[in-house]
Design an enzyme around this catalytic site. Structure first.
Site, mmCIF file in Angstrom:
data_model
loop_
_atom_site.group_PDB
_atom_site.id
_atom_site.type_symbol
_atom_site.label_atom_id
_atom_site.label_comp_id
_atom_site.label_asym_id
_atom_site.label_seq_id
_atom_site.Cartn_x
_atom_site.Cartn_y
_atom_site.Cartn_z
ATOM 1 N N GLU A 123 11.943 11.272 37.938
ATOM 2 C CA GLU A 123 12.679 10.143 38.494
ATOM 3 C C GLU A 123 13.316 10.548 39.823
ATOM 4 O OE1 GLU A 123 13.779 7.456 34.610
ATOM 5 O OE2 GLU A 123 15.304 8.875 35.300
ATOM 6 N N CYS A 136 17.922 11.032 46.247
ATOM 7 C CA CYS A 136 18.188 12.073 45.250
ATOM 8 C C CYS A 136 16.852 12.526 44.675
ATOM 9 C CB CYS A 136 19.105 11.518 44.161
ATOM 10 S SG CYS A 136 19.577 12.732 42.909
ATOM 11 N N CYS A 143 14.772 20.215 32.323
ATOM 12 C CA CYS A 143 15.800 21.168 32.747
ATOM 13 C C CYS A 143 16.067 22.144 31.612
ATOM 14 C CB CYS A 143 17.082 20.419 33.112
ATOM 15 S SG CYS A 143 18.330 21.433 33.948
ATOM 16 N N CYS A 147 23.483 21.264 30.174
ATOM 17 C CA CYS A 147 24.876 20.875 30.405
ATOM 18 C C CYS A 147 25.212 19.730 29.451
ATOM 19 C CB CYS A 147 25.074 20.453 31.858
ATOM 20 S SG CYS A 147 24.746 21.789 33.043
ATOM 21 N N CYS A 150 25.234 15.932 30.525
ATOM 22 C CA CYS A 150 24.143 15.481 31.375
ATOM 23 C C CYS A 150 22.947 15.023 30.546
ATOM 24 C CB CYS A 150 23.725 16.615 32.316
ATOM 25 S SG CYS A 150 22.370 16.184 33.424
ATOM 26 N N GLY A 207 16.477 18.769 37.058
ATOM 27 C CA GLY A 207 16.211 20.189 37.187
ATOM 28 C C GLY A 207 17.258 20.952 37.980
ATOM 29 N N GLU A 208 17.181 22.266 37.888
ATOM 30 C CA GLU A 208 18.023 23.193 38.650
ATOM 31 C C GLU A 208 17.190 23.720 39.817
ATOM 32 O OE1 GLU A 208 20.056 25.445 40.629
ATOM 33 O OE2 GLU A 208 21.270 24.748 38.935
ATOM 34 N N SER A 239 22.136 21.076 45.394
ATOM 35 C CA SER A 239 23.156 21.187 44.362
ATOM 36 C C SER A 239 22.697 22.148 43.274
ATOM 37 C CB SER A 239 23.433 19.810 43.747
ATOM 38 O OG SER A 239 24.342 19.924 42.663
ATOM 39 N N SER A 261 27.843 22.218 41.167
ATOM 40 C CA SER A 261 28.138 21.383 40.007
ATOM 41 C C SER A 261 29.165 22.132 39.154
ATOM 42 C CB SER A 261 26.829 21.133 39.225
ATOM 43 O OG SER A 261 27.003 20.188 38.216
ATOM 44 N N ASN A 338 29.265 9.005 33.887
ATOM 45 C CA ASN A 338 28.313 7.924 33.674
ATOM 46 C C ASN A 338 27.744 8.027 32.264
ATOM 47 O OD1 ASN A 338 28.312 6.824 36.440
ATOM 48 N ND2 ASN A 338 27.467 8.830 36.964
ATOM 49 N N CYS A 381 24.607 9.687 38.506
ATOM 50 C CA CYS A 381 24.654 11.135 38.293
ATOM 51 C C CYS A 381 24.606 11.459 36.810
ATOM 52 C CB CYS A 381 25.931 11.712 38.900
ATOM 53 S SG CYS A 381 25.995 11.636 40.687
#
Length: 409
Positions: A123, A136, A143, A147, A150, A207-208, A239, A261, A338, A381
């Site tokens: 996405e 974005c 991922c 977290c 998330c 992802g990181e 990020s 983050s 969110n 986010c």
């Protein structure tokens, strides 16, 4: 980015046999100039012409934004055909496009299978604001960081995206928004009134990024190349959740803006919210930020802080945040949480967020409260999660009839 081109015999590989399926063709998108030179040599281009042909391809791919070889009008038909047999420049498939009430757009993109793998979905989100349009971009399918707040972190890692797949997200967004020559902006689309439709890129999608460092590096160096997409490095932000060794490399080798983050000011809480903290605790992370090349009051590091009710939103947390960032040129983005299906957290009350913001603002940190964008299409986010993963869950639930399958992913 290096512009040297090595055409010695060892690099001029024999032209490959045309693959059985067009989907198996490698993409020219994401290749460096050196790699494009080798691709052209493979297609029979004479050595004395390679540099000129590289410039032509670069211009067509990144300035004109073409998605098919036949659109390259000053490239010979023979070369276009040779390239199309061996390579592709096609965009990813758009599986779904959603538009929020606030103008935010979310694309679900599908990339072809690689090797024995399956096609994968990611996405990408476009956020129009006054004076700028921010894209974005995702760096991985899924991922590994888990977290706890998330949604993306609940999806297993499938694979890294290639440099070409990362860049293709930018190219497709510019296509859809009329941000290339001879493209029209969709009727009713909310975009900046002047300048580029996509003016800023943030590596904040799925992802990181620093766990896919080499592909991200190549993609961002191409995106910031002055003869192509020509995005200023000050308009590209990467990020990370805190992969400390690669933070140093990011500053030295890529040179884009950095965002952290963060989300907690104590190791014990950050261990829970952002588990990578167990490997790279706050002390190491803050030192890497202090050492980030080029950081200054004009090039501040952004610290992202999601506001979780009763978890990290007290005045004491705000004061601890100020203390933690002492000596680092920084700005703080406060992000109202969110919600997403199955989340264990709630967003902080608005009054609590404003109290928190007042404390950090009073200490001299710019700390805008990021108004949630795209919530109605799960584009805000922490809400991104590919449709393919959702469908896999749905199939497991249908096969087992078990709510446990839906909860475990």
């Amino acid at each position: 980015m290096s512009v040297s081109i090595d055409l010695s015999p060892r690099t001029r590989a024999k032209a490959p046999v045309p693959p059985a399926s067009a989907d198996e063709r490698p993409s020219l998108i994401g290749m460096t100039r050196d790699e494009l030179a080798v691709a052209l040599a493979d297609c029979g281009v004479a050595e004395r012409q390679v540099r000129m042909r590289v410039r032509q391809l670069w211009h067509w791919l990144y300035v004109r934004g073409v998605g098919e070889f036949d659109a390259m009008r000053n490239v010979s038909k023979e070369l276009r055909e040779a390239l199309s047999v061996r390579y592709t420049i096609a965009r990813p498939e758009i599986v779904d496009e959603q538009v929020s009430n606030d103008g935010t757009r979310k694309w679900l993109m599908r990339f072809p299978a690689r090797g024995a793998g399956r096609p994968v979905d990611v996405e990408t989100v476009y956020i129009p604001e006054e004076g700028r349009g921010t894209l974005c971009v995702s760096s991985q399918v899924g991922c590994t960081l888990t977290c706890s707040f998330c949604h993306t972190g609940t999806q297993r890692l499938v694979r890294n995206l290639t440099a070409g797949e990362i860049l293709s997200q930018i190219l497709l967004a510019r296509d859809r928004l009329g941000d290339f020559p001879d493209r029209d902006t969709p009727d009713g689309a909310i975009v900046p009134a002047e300048g580029r439709r996509v003016s800023n890129v943030v590596m904040m999608g799925m992802g990181e990024p620093l766990y896919n460092f080499e592909h991200v590096k190549t993609a961002l160096l191409i995106a910031s190349d002055g003869d192509g997409l020509s995005l200023s490095k000050r308009r590209i932000t990467l990020s990370t959740s805190g992969v400390v060794p690669e933070i140093y490399r990011t500053g030295e080798e890529i040179g884009v803006m950095l965002a952290i983050s963060l989300h907690a000011v104590r190791d014990e809480l950050r261990d829970e919210l952002v588990p990578i903290n167990k490997k790279y605790p706050l002390e190491q992370l803050m030192q890497a930020c202090r050492d980030y090349p080029g950081v200054s009051n004009a090039r501040r590091i952004t610290f992202e802080y999601v506001m979780l009710k009763g978890v990290n939103d007290s005045p004491a947390d705000a004061r601890a945040l100020v203390k933690l960032l002492k000596g680092i040129p920084a700005k703080i983005n406060l992000i109202p949480f969110n919600p997403w299906p199955g989340s264990a957290y709630e967003c902080s009350d608005w009054e609590q967020i404003e109290t928190f913001a007042d404390i950090v603002n009073h200490a001299g940190y710019a700390s805008p409260i990021r108004t949630p964008r795209g919530r109605d299409i799960l584009a805000a986010c922490g809400q991104l999660k590919s449709q393919s993963e959702r469908m896999r869950k749905k199939d497991r639930v249908a096969a087992t009839g078990s709510a446990e399958a839906a909860a475990t992913g």
